[in-house]
Design a protein around this motif. Structure first.
Motif, PDB file in Angstrom:
ATOM      1  N   LYS A 191       0.676  -1.060  -0.102  1.00 43.63           N
ATOM      2  CA  LYS A 191       0.133   0.051  -0.045  1.00 43.63           C
ATOM      3  C   LYS A 191       0.810   1.192   0.167  1.00 43.63           C
ATOM      4  CE  LYS A 191      -3.860  -2.183   0.264  1.00 43.63           C
ATOM      5  NZ  LYS A 191      -4.662  -2.326  -0.800  1.00 43.63           N
ATOM      6  N   PRO A 192       0.417   2.371  -0.646  1.00 40.94           N
ATOM      7  CA  PRO A 192       1.200   3.734  -0.629  1.00 40.94           C
ATOM      8  C   PRO A 192       1.110   4.412   0.811  1.00 40.94           C
ATOM      9  CG  PRO A 192      -0.834   4.107  -1.874  1.00 40.94           C
ATOM     10  CD  PRO A 192      -0.850   2.467  -1.551  1.00 40.94           C
ATOM     11  N   LEU A 193       2.222   4.701   1.413  1.00 36.90           N
ATOM     12  CA  LEU A 193       2.109   5.528   2.627  1.00 36.90           C
ATOM     13  C   LEU A 193       2.821   6.927   2.194  1.00 36.90           C
ATOM     14  CD1 LEU A 193       3.324   3.896   5.803  1.00 36.90           C
ATOM     15  CD2 LEU A 193       2.838   6.109   5.609  1.00 36.90           C
ATOM     16  N   ILE A 194       1.978   7.758   2.074  1.00 31.19           N
ATOM     17  CA  ILE A 194       2.099   9.064   1.287  1.00 31.19           C
ATOM     18  C   ILE A 194       1.473  10.152   2.248  1.00 31.19           C
ATOM     19  CG2 ILE A 194       2.098  10.560  -0.590  1.00 31.19           C
ATOM     20  CD1 ILE A 194       1.736   7.879  -2.273  1.00 31.19           C
ATOM     21  N   ALA A 195       2.121  11.361   2.321  1.00 29.48           N
ATOM     22  CA  ALA A 195       1.772  12.634   3.125  1.00 29.48           C
ATOM     23  C   ALA A 195       0.657  13.199   2.394  1.00 29.48           C
ATOM     24  CB  ALA A 195       2.726  13.286   3.678  1.00 29.48           C
ATOM     25  N   GLY A 196      -0.100  13.915   2.838  1.00 25.64           N
ATOM     26  CA  GLY A 196      -0.990  14.962   2.248  1.00 25.64           C
ATOM     27  C   GLY A 196      -0.372  15.975   1.478  1.00 25.64           C
ATOM     28  N   ARG A 197      -1.014  16.483   0.582  1.00 27.53           N
ATOM     29  CA  ARG A 197      -0.385  17.657  -0.324  1.00 27.53           C
ATOM     30  C   ARG A 197       0.077  18.767   0.307  1.00 27.53           C
ATOM     31  NH1 ARG A 197       2.829  16.189  -3.770  1.00 27.53           N
ATOM     32  NH2 ARG A 197       2.887  18.465  -4.396  1.00 27.53           N
ATOM     33  N   ASP A 198      -0.938  19.141   1.397  1.00 26.83           N
ATOM     34  CA  ASP A 198      -0.842  20.241   2.197  1.00 26.83           C
ATOM     35  C   ASP A 198       0.406  20.270   2.939  1.00 26.83           C
ATOM     36  OD1 ASP A 198      -2.900  21.380   0.945  1.00 26.83           O
ATOM     37  OD2 ASP A 198      -4.348  21.019   2.631  1.00 26.83           O
ATOM     38  N   THR A 199       0.857  19.190   3.495  1.00 27.80           N
ATOM     39  CA  THR A 199       2.020  18.748   4.514  1.00 27.80           C
ATOM     40  C   THR A 199       3.445  18.685   3.575  1.00 27.80           C
ATOM     41  OG1 THR A 199       0.611  17.390   5.982  1.00 27.80           O
ATOM     42  CG2 THR A 199       3.042  17.227   6.170  1.00 27.80           C
TER      43      THR A 199
END
Length: 692
Positions: free
Chosen positions: A355-363
Motif C-alpha cells: 500500500k502507498p504510505l504518502i503524506a497529504g499535499r498540504d503537508t
C-alpha cells in the motif's frame, strides 16, 4: 558422498569423486541420524545440491544443523554447511565421513537457508554463492567469547510525531504493535531539524512498534552515513525507556549496527549477537538483509533506488527482492521508503502487494523547499553572472542570499577536477593516443588540477604532447567539470566564505550551521544542522543525458535526496529544462506520479519491472551456443547478441513477469549442463540494474 539426486546421465559423468570402498580403520559412524546432508562451497551450477556424508561418532555432538564443516570433495578438503541430519541416505554406494566440524556454532539457521535457496532460484544462481553473502567469515575468538547479557525489553516510550503527517501512518504503526504484517511503500517528507532528517526518527518508531508487538526488526540502508543516522535515532528512542541504555557504539539497547567498516572481527561479534537472540533489531548495509534475526516482524529498506543495494557479486541479488522474499516467507511486515519512488516500488503498489504510505499535499507543500529551474546549461554563455563561477543569475542570487542565513549546498554530478576534456578549436573529445596493442588506447583525457598535465583515465599515461587528430589543435577545454574544479571556482567567487567538499575521496557526514559553501557529489551530501539555507543542483544534462534506462528515475532520486536537506521554503535552483517531466516532478515534489508514469512507459516498451529480463554475457561462441540449447517459453523474446566491452557479446532474454521463475530455472539448468561439460561459462544476470 551421494550423486546428485535426479541428475541426468550427462551430469553423472561430471561427479566430483568416484565411489570408494570403506578404508581400513575407518571411524565408527554416529548411532543416531548418522547421515549429514552437506552443501559444499562450490560455485559450479551442476553441484548446487546437498551431498550425503557420514557423521563419525566422535563428532555426533558437534555436528549440528547449520554448523560449518570440512569434507573431502573431488579429492580436496572443502568447506561446507551441514544442512540437516538424517537416519538414512538414498545413495546406494559408500559414503565418505566428515573430515571435521569447524565449529559447532549453528551459523546457518533454517530460515536463512530457505531464504538463500529462494534467492538463488530467483536469480538463477547457486546457493553457495548466496551463502557467501549471507554468512560472514568465522572468527574463532569472537565465537569463544561468552554470550553477552540479554538486555531486558524496555518499556515502549510515548509515540512521537514522526508519522503525524501521514494519513495512514498511525494505522501502520498500530498494525505492527498488534503483531500484524503490513506492507507499504513510503514517500518520506523532506526537511531537517535539530537532529537531522526526519526519516530516521520515523524508521526508529516503526522498529519500536514491531518490537512492542513481540517480533524483531531489521533495516537495510545504503551506506554507513545512513546507518549512523538511524543508529543515533534508535539510541535516542531506546534511551526514552525506563532503563536508559543509550550508547554510541552501534550496540545500544536492543539493536546492533552492522557495517563493513567495523572490521571482520567486530562485525562477526555483533552478527553473533543477532544469531544468538541477544538483540531483537539489526540495522546495516545490504548484507543485513540475510541477518539471522529471530521471529522477524518488520523489514525496512531505505532508498531502494540507490545502486548500493544491488550486490556486485554473483548471483547479483538486490536487497529489495531479498527483503520481499523474506517478508513473504516469514509473514512479516515490509516498509520500502525513500524521498523518491522507483518503478519497482510502484509495481508493488499496482499489484496490490503493498500500500502507498504518502503524506497529504498540504503537508508536503509546507515541508518542501521552493524549487526553481534555471534552464539549460547552454544559457550560461549568455549570462554575464555565470562567467565568475559557472552559475546563472538565479543560482548566484540563491547562493548569495542563502549564505546570509547558513550553509548552502552545491551538488555536482561528477567527481574530480576536469574528468573529461575536448579540443579547444573543434570540440572533439580528447582521447589518449598511446600505443597499446592491438591498437591505440583511446581512453578519455582528464586533468587532476589547474597546473597538471592531461592524463589518460584508462592507462594513466601523461598526454603532454597531445594533438587533436581532427584539426591538429593542441589546446584543450573542459567538456565536463568535476566537484573539485567547481569548489575552486566558487572559492574565487565567494572569497570570504569557507568552501568544503564531500565526495568519493572524502565524505563529510555532517556540516555545522555556520555559513559555508558545501560542494558534494550525489549521495555524499553532508547532513546540516538545521538544514541548508539554499541549494543549487548543477549540470542536469550530465545526469539526464546518460544512456541508461533508469536515467530519469535516478536523476530525480538524486535531486530529491539533496533538496530534502534544505530548509522548508528555502530556495533550490536546478540547472535543467523546466519542461522535462522529471524536472516537473521535482518542482511539484511529486515522485509518485513520476514513478507511475515511468512504470507505464516501461510496460509499453516491455522493460522491467513490467517484464522479467535476463542477460547472458560471455565469449561470442559461448553465448550463441547457450542460446542455441535453451528451450525458451513461447512468449520469450531474445534481443541480440551484440558486442560489449572487450571481445565479449551480450544477449537479453525477455519474458512476462509470470514467466520469470521458469526463465530462471531454464537458465540455471543450462548453466549446470555447461559447467558439467567444462564448457566456457556465461555470466547470467536476472533483472540486472543496468540494461543499456
Amino acid at each position: 558422498m551421494t550423486e546428485p539426486r535426479g541428475a541426468s546421465q550427462e551430469a553423472l559423468i561430471a561427479l566430483p569423486e568416484k565411489r570408494r570402498s570403506p578404508a581400513k580403520g575407518a571411524p565408527e559412524q554416529a548411532g543416531d541420524r548418522p547421515v549429514a546432508r552437506i552443501l559444499v562451497d562450490s560455485p559450479l551450477p551442476h553441484l548446487d545440491r546437498p551431498f550425503d556424508y557420514l557423521v563419525p561418532a566422535s563428532m555426533h555432538e558437534d555436528a549440528v544443523a547449520g554448523c560449518r564443516v570440512r569434507v573431502r570433495f573431488a579429492g580436496k578438503l572443502t568447506d561446507g554447511f551441514l544442512l540437516e541430519r538424517a537416519a538414512a541416505s538414498e545413495h546406494e554406494g559408500t559414503l565418505l565421513f566428515l573430515d571435521r566440524v569447524v565449529s559447532p556454532e549453528p551459523v546457518l539457521t533454517p530460515e536463512i537457508a530457505a531464504l538463500a535457496r529462494a534467492v538463488a532460484d530467483r536469480y538463477a544462481g547457486t546457493m553457495s554463492d548466496v551463502l557467501r553473502l549471507a554468512v560472514p567469515p568465522r572468527h574463532a575468538k569472537a565465537e569463544a567469547e561468552p554470550p553477552a547479557e540479554r538486555v531486558p525489553g524496555l518499556e515502549t516510550p510515548p509515540a512521537g510525531h514522526a508519522w503525524a503527517g501521514y494519513p495512514i501512518g498511525e494505522s501502520f504503526l498500530t498494525a505492527l504493535r498488534e503483531g500484524r504484517s503490513p506492507r507499504a511503500v513510503w514517500c518520506a517528507l523532506p526537511g531537517t531539524g535539530e537532529d537531522g532528517p526526519s526519516w530516521p526518527a520515523a524508521v526508529a518508531e516503526a522498529v519500536r512498534a514491531a518490537l512492542a508487538g513481540g517480533r524483531g526488526a531489521l533495516v537495510v540502508l545504503p551506506d554507513g552515513k545512513d546507518v549512523a543516522l538511524l543508529d543515533r535515532a534508535l539510541t535516542g528512542v531506546e534511551s526514552a525507556g525506563v532503563r536508559k541504555r543509550g550508547t554510541s557504539d552501534g550496540t545500544a539497547g536492543e539493536h546492533v549496527a552492522l557495517t563493513a567498516d567495523l572490521g571482520p572481527a567486530e562485525r562477526y561479534r555483533r552478527w553473533l549477537r543477532v544469531l544468538r537472540g541477544e538483540v531483537r533489531a539489526v540495522i546495516g548495509t545490504r548484507a543485513v538483509a540475510f541477518a539471522p534475526l529471530r521471529d522477524l516482524g518488520l523489514a525496512v529498506l531505505w532508498d531502494d533506488g540507490d545502486d548500493l543495494h544491488a550486490e556486485r557479486l554473483a548471483p547479483y541479488p538486490h536487497a529489495r527482492e531479498i527483503l520481499a522474499l523474506r517478508a513473504h516467507h516469514a509473514e512479516a511486515g515490509l516498509l520500502i521508503g525513500g524521498y523518491a519512488m522507483t518503478a519497482e516500488a510502484a509495481q508493488l503498489i499496482a499489484s496490490g502487494w503493498a500500500k502507498p504510505l504518502i503524506a497529504g499535499r498540504d503537508t508536503v507543500r509546507a515541508r518542501a523547499p521552493r524549487v526553481r529551474p534555471a534552464g539549460e546549461d547552454a544559457e550560461l554563455a549568455r549570462d554575464e553572472a555565470a562567467r565568475a563561477a559557472r552559475l546563472p543569475s538565479l543560482a548566484w542570487r540563491a547562493l548569495k542570499q542563502g549564505l546570509a542565513h547558513g550553509p548552502v549546498l552545491v551538488q555536482v554530478p561528477r567527481r574530480g577536477y576536469l574528468p573529461a576534456l575536448a579540443c579547444q578549436h573543434c570540440r572533439a573529445a580528447a582521447r589518449c593516443a598511446a600505443a597499446t596493442p592491438p591498437g591505440p588506447c583511446s581512453g578519455p583525457l582528464a586533468l587532476r588540477g589547474g597546473h597538471a598535465m592531461p592524463y589518460c583515465r584508462w592507462c594513466g599515461r601523461i598526454a603532454g604532447e597531445w594533438r587533436c587528430p581532427a584539426c591538429g589543435g593542441v589546446r584543450v577545454r573542459a567538456s565536463v567539470v568535476g566537484s573539485r574544479r567547481t569548489a575552486e571556482e566558487l572559492g574565487r567567487a565567494f572569497a570570504s566564505v569557507r568552501v568544503t567538499t564531500s565526495g568519493r575521496d572524502g565524505v563529510q557526514a555532517t556540516v555545522g550551521s555556520a555559513p559555508a559553501l558545501v560542494v558534494a557529489t550525489p549521495g555524499a551530501e553532508p547532513v546540516p544542522d538545521g538544514g541548508y539555507a539554499a541549494a543549487v543542483l548543477l549540470d542536469g544534462w550530465a545526469l539526464l543525458g546518460r544512456p541508461d534506462l533508469r536515467a530519469a528515475e535516478e536523476t530525480l532520486r538524486r535531486w530529491l535526496n539533496a533538496a530534502a536537506l534544505v530548509r522548508p521554503g528555502a530556495e533550490v535552483v536546478v540547472l535543467a529544462d523546466g519542461g522535462l517531466p522529471v524536472v516537473q516532478a521535482l518542482l511539484r515534489w511529486d515522485p509518485v506520479t513520476h514513478a507511475e508514469r515511468e512504470l507505464g512507459d516501461r510496460a509499453e516498451l516491455g522493460f522491467p519491472p513490467a517484464t522479467r529480463m535476463a542477460t547472458l554475457t560471455g565469449s561470442p561462441a559461448a553465448v550463441r551456443e547457450m542460446l542455441g540449447t535453451l528451450v525458451l517459453p513461447a512468449q520469450a523474446g531474445v534481443l541480440g547478441p551484440v558486442p560489449v566491452e572487450g571481445e565479449q557479446e551480450r544477449a537479453m532474454i525477455r519474458v512476462p513477469r509470470a514467466g520469470g521463475a521458469e526463465l530462471a530455472r531454464l537458465l540455471k539448468g543450462a548453466e549446470g549442463v555447461r559447467s558439467a561439460r567444462k564448457a566456457d561459462l556465461v555470466r547470467v544476470q536476472v533483472d540486472p540494474l543496468e540494461l543499456i
